[in-house]
Write a protein that holds these residues in place. Structure first.
Motif, PDB file in Angstrom:
ATOM      1  N   PRO A   1      30.567  39.981  39.156  1.00  0.00           N
ATOM      2  CA  PRO A   1      31.123  41.285  39.544  1.00  0.00           C
ATOM      3  C   PRO A   1      31.301  41.411  41.050  1.00  0.00           C
ATOM      4  CG  PRO A   1      28.799  41.499  38.998  1.00  0.00           C
ATOM      5  CD  PRO A   1      29.186  40.087  38.655  1.00  0.00           C
TER       6      PRO A   1
ATOM      7  N   THR B   1      30.663  43.917  42.697  1.00  0.00           N
ATOM      8  CA  THR B   1      29.509  44.644  43.217  1.00  0.00           C
ATOM      9  C   THR B   1      28.525  43.709  43.909  1.00  0.00           C
ATOM     10  OG1 THR B   1      29.730  46.183  41.368  1.00  0.00           O
ATOM     11  CG2 THR B   1      27.693  46.299  42.620  1.00  0.00           C
TER      12      THR B   1
ATOM     13  N   THR C   1      33.961  48.867  45.682  1.00  0.00           N
ATOM     14  CA  THR C   1      34.149  47.906  44.592  1.00  0.00           C
ATOM     15  C   THR C   1      35.501  48.078  43.916  1.00  0.00           C
ATOM     16  OG1 THR C   1      32.923  49.389  43.100  1.00  0.00           O
ATOM     17  CG2 THR C   1      31.692  47.614  44.150  1.00  0.00           C
TER      18      THR C   1
ATOM     19  N   GLU D   1      38.356  45.180  43.775  1.00  0.00           N
ATOM     20  CA  GLU D   1      38.779  44.730  42.448  1.00  0.00           C
ATOM     21  C   GLU D   1      40.278  44.916  42.240  1.00  0.00           C
ATOM     22  OE1 GLU D   1      36.447  46.745  39.552  1.00  0.00           O
ATOM     23  OE2 GLU D   1      34.660  45.512  39.876  1.00  0.00           O
TER      24      GLU D   1
END
Length: 412
Positions: free
Chosen positions: A273, A275, A360, A364
């Motif tokens: 991820p 994150t 994030t 993304e």
């Protein structure tokens, strides 16, 4: 009261570590090592003739951030000791907002900010970020090249915040210019503070006259009964604390991601991820490197140093992250919350989840539209902006296959 009497250090003969030098931006770790060599609390200089105690030890930082009896956030006694044109005043002068208040006044301001940000639902904030990313990719995507600082991270935050505050996209450049000058703490700091202040004053004047479905209007109508002046300074704080650090968080995370091709592939494939990358920056290259300014209410012994009243005590989040990265982690997962980038204690960041979501989602969505981003400059050759407070890239040039978010099959 926090007191650590053994081995007091007065710093009377210690040459301060100059965090305002150009060399600090290029190699901050050398400066942090010099501070750390003095002990948990070092002696630094934020601008020529503006000394400060600099905390580089985690335990000392937590003691400082959580001890509201010994330490205050009110800088007014210190302000009388510095020149009116000091370049750090824009970041440190007293204003009636949550950052510079103590006790009940601080709680009143902080509660109002938490309440209005709680009205921003995650799905709504996500949509605002997606809209901003789409607009920016539409500008630079067809070129096949961009600066992810000047073309993406900074204008992204201006678009998102202007949208939250009920301002048009066209006002973004003006917001960016004023904040950048003020944050760097250089020769243009006073000019930047004035530009940014005028921007906020005009916003509150407009919302006082005509409310909207936006954060300033909600603050003006909050049950805490904030005056228009108090609302002005909460917005001043929110813009400053939200725009610059979050833009730098996005840019710093992108630089770490793109500087490691293998790491980048795990993110774009969904195996890891985004994150994780954002949290790694918060741990080891935090965008707000030196801040959390406190002042001793009276002279006090603190972690081996004798702290005078009316002298700033700064938490070096950058040094804390650097020395934590050097130390053995014991298998620590990068998603843990052991870093102090959000600060701690009563003044810890009240909107950290909003910040994480913005960063994030922005990264993304950008990498979904432009999955073959390639850095033009090696990471160790990138330039960093001067200034004692932040860790901020001047530019992050990339190339990629030209495309537009409106192409068939692209994400929406």
């Amino acid at each position: 009261m926090t007191t650590h009497p053994p081995a007091q250090q007065s710093f009377s003969l210690t040459v301060p570590v100059r965090l305002w030098e150009d060399g600090f931006a290029h190699d901050p770790h050398r400066y942090y090592a010099a501070l750390r060599a003095q002990g948990p609390v070092g002696w630094g200089e934020l601008a020529p003739g503006v000394p400060a105690y600099v905390v580089t030890d985690r335990a000392a930082a937590l003691d400082l951030l959580q001890d509201t009896e010994t330490f205050s956030h009110d800088p007014r006694p210190w302000e009388t000791t510095v020149a009116d044109d000091s370049p750090v005043l824009g970041m440190m002068r007293w204003r009636p907002n949550a950052l510079f208040a103590d006790d009940g006044e601080h709680i009143r301001y902080r509660r109002s900010l938490i309440d209005v940000f709680d009205r921003v639902e995650p799905h709504d904030l996500r949509a605002r970020v997606h809209r901003a990313v789409r607009l920016l990719v539409g500008r630079f995507g067809p070129r096949g090249e961009a600066d992810l600082v000047g073309d993406f991270a900074r204008p992204l935050m201006a678009l998102v915040f202007n949208n939250l505050f009920g301002l048009p996209d066209s006002q973004g450049d003006r917001l960016e210019r004023g904040l950048a000058k003020m944050m760097e703490g250089g020769a243009q700091a006073a000019e930047g503070e004035a530009e940014f202040g005028a921007y906020v004053l005009e916003l509150i004047a407009a919302k006082s006259e005509r409310r909207g479905d936006d954060l300033p209007s909600w603050l003006l109508d909050h049950p805490a009964g904030l005056t228009a002046e108090e609302v002005t300074w909460q917005i001043f704080l929110t813009f400053g604390a939200g725009h610059e650090p979050t833009a730098n968080l996005v840019a710093n995370a992108l630089s770490r991601i793109l500087g490691n091709a293998e790491y980048y592939s795990t993110l774009t494939s969904g195996a890891r991820p985004v994150t994780d990358a954002v949290l790694e920056v918060l741990h080891h290259e935090t965008p707000l490197a030196n801040y959390g300014v406190h002042f001793a209410r009276s002279a006090v012994s603190f972690h081996g140093a004798w702290i005078r009243a009316a002298v700033p005590i700064v938490v070096s989040y950058g040094a804390l992250g650097h020395f934590a990265e050097q130390a053995a982690t014991g298998g620590r997962h990068p998603r843990d919350a052991s870093h102090l980038s959000w600060s701690a204690g009563p003044h810890a960041c009240p909107v950290r989840q909003h910040t994480l979501l913005i960063a994030t989602e922005a990264i993304e969505r950008l990498t979904q539209w432009l999955p073959d981003l390639e850095p033009v400059v090696p990471r160790d050759s990138l330039d960093w902006r001067p200034g004692p407070f932040h860790r901020s890239l001047t530019a992050l040039p990339v190339r990629f296959t030209p495309r537009s978010p409106d192409q068939p099959g692209e994400s929406s």
